[in-house]
Enzyme design. Structure first.
Site, mmCIF file in Angstrom:
data_model
loop_
_atom_site.group_PDB
_atom_site.id
_atom_site.type_symbol
_atom_site.label_atom_id
_atom_site.label_comp_id
_atom_site.label_asym_id
_atom_site.label_seq_id
_atom_site.Cartn_x
_atom_site.Cartn_y
_atom_site.Cartn_z
ATOM 1 N N ASP A 125 -14.766 21.332 -55.408
ATOM 2 C CA ASP A 125 -14.578 22.143 -54.388
ATOM 3 C C ASP A 125 -15.622 20.849 -53.260
ATOM 4 O OD1 ASP A 125 -14.651 23.224 -52.035
ATOM 5 O OD2 ASP A 125 -16.483 24.780 -53.279
HETATM 6 C C1 BGC Z 1 -14.906 25.391 -49.652
HETATM 7 C C2 BGC Z 1 -13.371 26.228 -50.288
HETATM 8 C C3 BGC Z 1 -11.976 25.655 -49.158
HETATM 9 C C4 BGC Z 1 -12.625 23.459 -49.265
HETATM 10 C C5 BGC Z 1 -11.964 23.320 -48.656
HETATM 11 C C6 BGC Z 1 -15.270 24.278 -49.090
HETATM 12 O O1 BGC Z 1 -15.931 24.179 -48.458
HETATM 13 O O2 BGC Z 1 -16.019 25.797 -50.544
HETATM 14 O O3 BGC Z 1 -12.874 27.130 -50.897
HETATM 15 O O4 BGC Z 1 -11.011 25.879 -50.235
HETATM 16 O O5 BGC Z 1 -13.884 24.101 -48.749
HETATM 17 O O6 BGC Z 1 -11.812 24.021 -47.228
#
Ligand code: BGC
Length: 746
Positions: free
Chosen positions: A286
């Site tokens: 993530d």
């Molecule tokens: C979120 C993810 C997301 C990623 C990209 C993160 O902060 O937890 O779910 O896919 O950002 O935007």
């Protein structure tokens, strides 16, 4: 003769297809190996590195470090995110084509509930219990996104959530592992269509692996502490379902699980995902989660964080630069064997080959297709249909709804009557500058052109002012019926949007009280990304519709339901508490040694002294304009026992006893009465959504397989234990209409 020909031809055809697929896969594997052999260590590490584009950041951005396009030309980047539109994607893919090995980029995007057309938020869609509609919504999202340069979505989010304070509850399918698993499958199928490699498919991501939804106190990013049994039983099943449905990638999660950050967690990523589940895709971290292991106190610095993450099976680093800056030294220092890096690179390259990007890096970058694929009328109609199916009729005393189209005057009151872009909710994209969104006001006018609508805002979503109350009361007094549109602001749910107070915000419930005091019939529509707390409204307002955030076609869909052009059929995918003090509250809990006999029983039983035990609205609850009667339950052939592996059939009749055609979600729950360890008081094991005309009666049959009676014991083995099982058929988890027991013998 015909039959025997079929019998011969079908296996033959299947065999040919399988051989073909095998040959195709073989060639992909061979191509991956050939390419890998040409790659320098730096080029390999580049494939494991993902950068954000220039906007939409949800975490710290590394924008200041170098020039991303130059880095792409040097082969230092494998994927980018938040780059949308064929023009923009082309610029980035052009840069990749200037790298030595011309390895195409992946373009990732959070296509969470629609791309240009916004569909209801995922929690709302889950309330439809309609797998075909959910799959179709994702199919449309994929068709639009893939026409706009995107080949990879960071969805579906499969985190079970038992805590509505958690802001990301809006992004999942609620609290139940069975419903969550069905929805996981539908979403993966929708996004990936006929398989990645089809021009209108995007590669899906099962996220966030794992247990992110169990953040302590519902506070986003917080630690998770749970038994492995709960992990396996409640939190993992939707991920397993996604893996089984062929999801291309997994994303790990920000939280630590019992002290080990998910990003550095070998048990989750290597033992379970890539080991037991044999997952062949890749795992993306993530946002910045590799670097965040330093804050967790799990790694001293980015060097150690990179080592922990790659060792634990995190294949691609989203935006932390830990891999690009440290992996080469880790290899030189003999801390990370190059074989680990090769494994990660192989997984990523395989997906790029499967997507067809090596044949045509511009496959999804087609401006002609982009021009015609977005906002198609038939897809707007599908969005309206999905929105209608997502609403939940919580209450409808005296059949106040549906409204007549002949009413002379209707008052529309509340801060969300005219809401447009708000209807899109969190995690929606701004592809079309919010054009074409239908507000509730517009939807109502579309339906009843002869009715006079009087509007009063009444109050803001937040704040303490009652300045608008007088106008709102005056409007109500002039009307035959009042419709109130109340709720949260759309950015009160979503990432980093946890709240300790989930009441309808501001003075809105006071406004509801003031309008109710006029004596006019009042319908309250509630819009939010989570279950809110609204006990006064629940007890005093005759008709309540939960409308979540319904997306582009929200206003039309709400009016369809209010006027009865659509008969509501949604059922809650998550429990609604009476108060925050009950959280976590979920239907599939254990019984305790001192269960309360009733909601008012307080005599040394498991209960709050100042609050009833029951929820405001239970999991599975949702009314219709018609009524359904359940009759004649039969337990198939094995009336009193299920032996060996033979499944047991449960059947019963459902009759539409009202005046409207309507859909009912019939729900099957089981309870294992005595077992070690103990089992929940109810577990959803199956459901069916059926449409019945007035007076129509239909037999519904479920088949219960032995595995559905199984559970994880303390050693995490999946077992069944002999004994009595109760089978309950109902219209909600707290509205069981039929039940019977049987004995399972070994
Ligand atoms: C979120 C993810 C997301 C990623 C990209 C993160 O902060 O937890 O779910 O896919 O950002 O935007």
């Amino acid at each position: 003769m015909k039959i025997s020909l079929k019998l011969i031809c079908l296996p033959l055809a299947l065999c040919v297809i399988a051989t073909h697929l095998f040959a195709q896969q073989q060639t992909i594997d061979q191509k991956v190996e050939a390419l890998l052999a040409k790659m320098t260590l730096d080029e390999k590490i580049g494939q494991l590195n993902q950068y954000n584009g220039d906007w939409e950041a949800t975490g710290p951005v590394t924008r200041d470090v170098g020039n991303k396009l130059d880095e792409i030309k040097q082969g230092r980047v494998g994927a980018v995110l938040n780059i949308m539109g064929t023009d923009h994607c082309r610029t980035f893919q052009d840069a990749a084509m200037k790298s030595r090995l011309k390895i195409p980029l992946l373009f990732g995007q959070d296509v969470i509930h629609g791309y240009s057309i916004t569909f209801p938020i995922p929690l709302a869609e889950a309330a439809s219990w309609d797998m075909a509609a959910i799959e179709k919504a994702e199919r449309i999202a994929a068709t639009e996104a893939s026409a706009s340069g995107i080949n990879w979505t960071f969805a579906p989010m499969l985190d079970i959530a038992r805590d509505p304070r958690w802001g990301r509850v809006m992004e999942g399918a609620g609290e139940d592992p069975y419903l969550g698993s069905q929805i996981a499958t539908a979403r993966v199928k929708g996004f990936q269509g006929n398989g990645i490699g089809s021009p209108d498919a995007v590669m899906a991501t099962a996220k966030h692996f794992a247990a992110y939804g169990a953040a302590i106190g519902g506070r986003d990013y917080n630690s998770v502490d749970m038994s492995l049994r709960t992990l396996w039983e409640i939190y993992l099943p939707p991920f397993k379902a996604a893996a089984d449905a062929g999801v291309g990638t997994f994303m790990n999660s920000f939280n630590d699980l019992n002290g080990t950050p998910a990003t550095g967690n070998s048990y989750l990523q290597r033992d379970i995902l890539k080991g037991a589940w044999k997952f062949k895709g890749f795992v993306v971290s993530d946002w910045g989660s590799i670097g965040e292991m330093i804050n967790h106190g799990y790694a001293k610095d980015n060097y150690e964080a990179a080592q922990e993450a790659i060792t634990a099976g995190s294949d691609m680093d989203m935006e932390s630069r830990s891999y690009i800056n440290n992996l080469a030294k880790l290899v030189a220092d003999k801390k990370v064997p190059v074989t680990l890096i090769d494994d990660a690179v192989r997984r990523i390259l395989r997906k790029k080959f499967e997507l067809g990007l090596f044949d045509d890096p511009y496959k999804f970058i087609n401006p002609e297709r982009e021009k015609t694929a977005l906002n198609r009328p038939e897809n707007l109609e599908a969005a309206r249909d999905m929105a209608r199916k997502s609403m939940v009729l919580l209450k409808n005393d005296n059949n106040l709804l549906p409204l007549s189209k002949n009413l002379k005057t209707v008052a529309l009151i509340g801060p969300l009557v005219k809401a447009e872009k708000e209807l899109k909710g969190f995690w929606s994209l701004d592809v079309d500058q919010n054009k074409g969104i239908v507000s509730l006001m517009e939807g109502m006018k579309n339906h009843a052109p002869d009715t006079k609508f009087i509007y009063a805002e009444g109050c803001k979503i937040t704040g303490t002012s009652h300045d608008g109350f007088a106008d709102a009361i005056a409007a109500a007094k002039k009307a035959n019926v009042v419709i109130m549109a109340m709720g949260e602001a759309p950015d009160m749910t979503g990432e980093a949007k946890s709240r300790s107070n989930i009441h309808i915000p501001g003075e809105q419930e006071e406004l509801i009280k003031a309008i109710k005091a006029t004596g006019k019939p009042v319908v309250v529509l509630l819009m939010a990304g989570r279950p809110m707390v609204f006990s006064w409204t629940a007890e005093n307002i005759p008709s309540i519709v939960y409308a979540w955030w319904l997306g582009t076609q929200g206003g039309n869909a709400m009016a369809d339901a209010l006027y009865g052009d659509y008969n509501p059929s949604g059922k809650l995918p998550i429990t609604f508490p009476r108060s925050e003090g009950q959280i976590p509250i979920y239907y599939n809990h254990y019984n305790t040694g001192r269960p309360a006999k009733s909601d008012t029983d307080l005599f040394y039983v498991s209960a709050y002294n100042d609050l009833r035990n029951s929820p405001q609205y239970a999991f599975g609850h949702g009314l219709s304009y018609t009524t359904f009667e359940y009759q004649n339950m039969e337990l198939g052939k094995f009336k009193s026992s299920v032996k060996g592996l033979k499944p047991i059939q449960v059947s019963f009749m459902v009759k539409n006893t009202g005046k409207f055609a309507g859909e009912e979600v019939v729900q099957l729950y089981i309870r294992d009465m005595v077992s070690q360890p103990v089992r929940p008081v109810k577990e959803l094991k199956d459901f069916k959504k059926i449409l019945l005309q007035p007076g129509e009666i239909r037999r519904v049959t479920f088949t219960i397989k032995r595995d559905e009676l199984a559970f994880y014991n303390d050693r995490l083995e999946r077992v069944t234990q002999p004994g009595t099982f109760q089978i309950m058929i109902g219209s909600a988890s707290d509205d069981i209409r039929l039940q019977k027991s049987f004995e399972l013998t070994n």
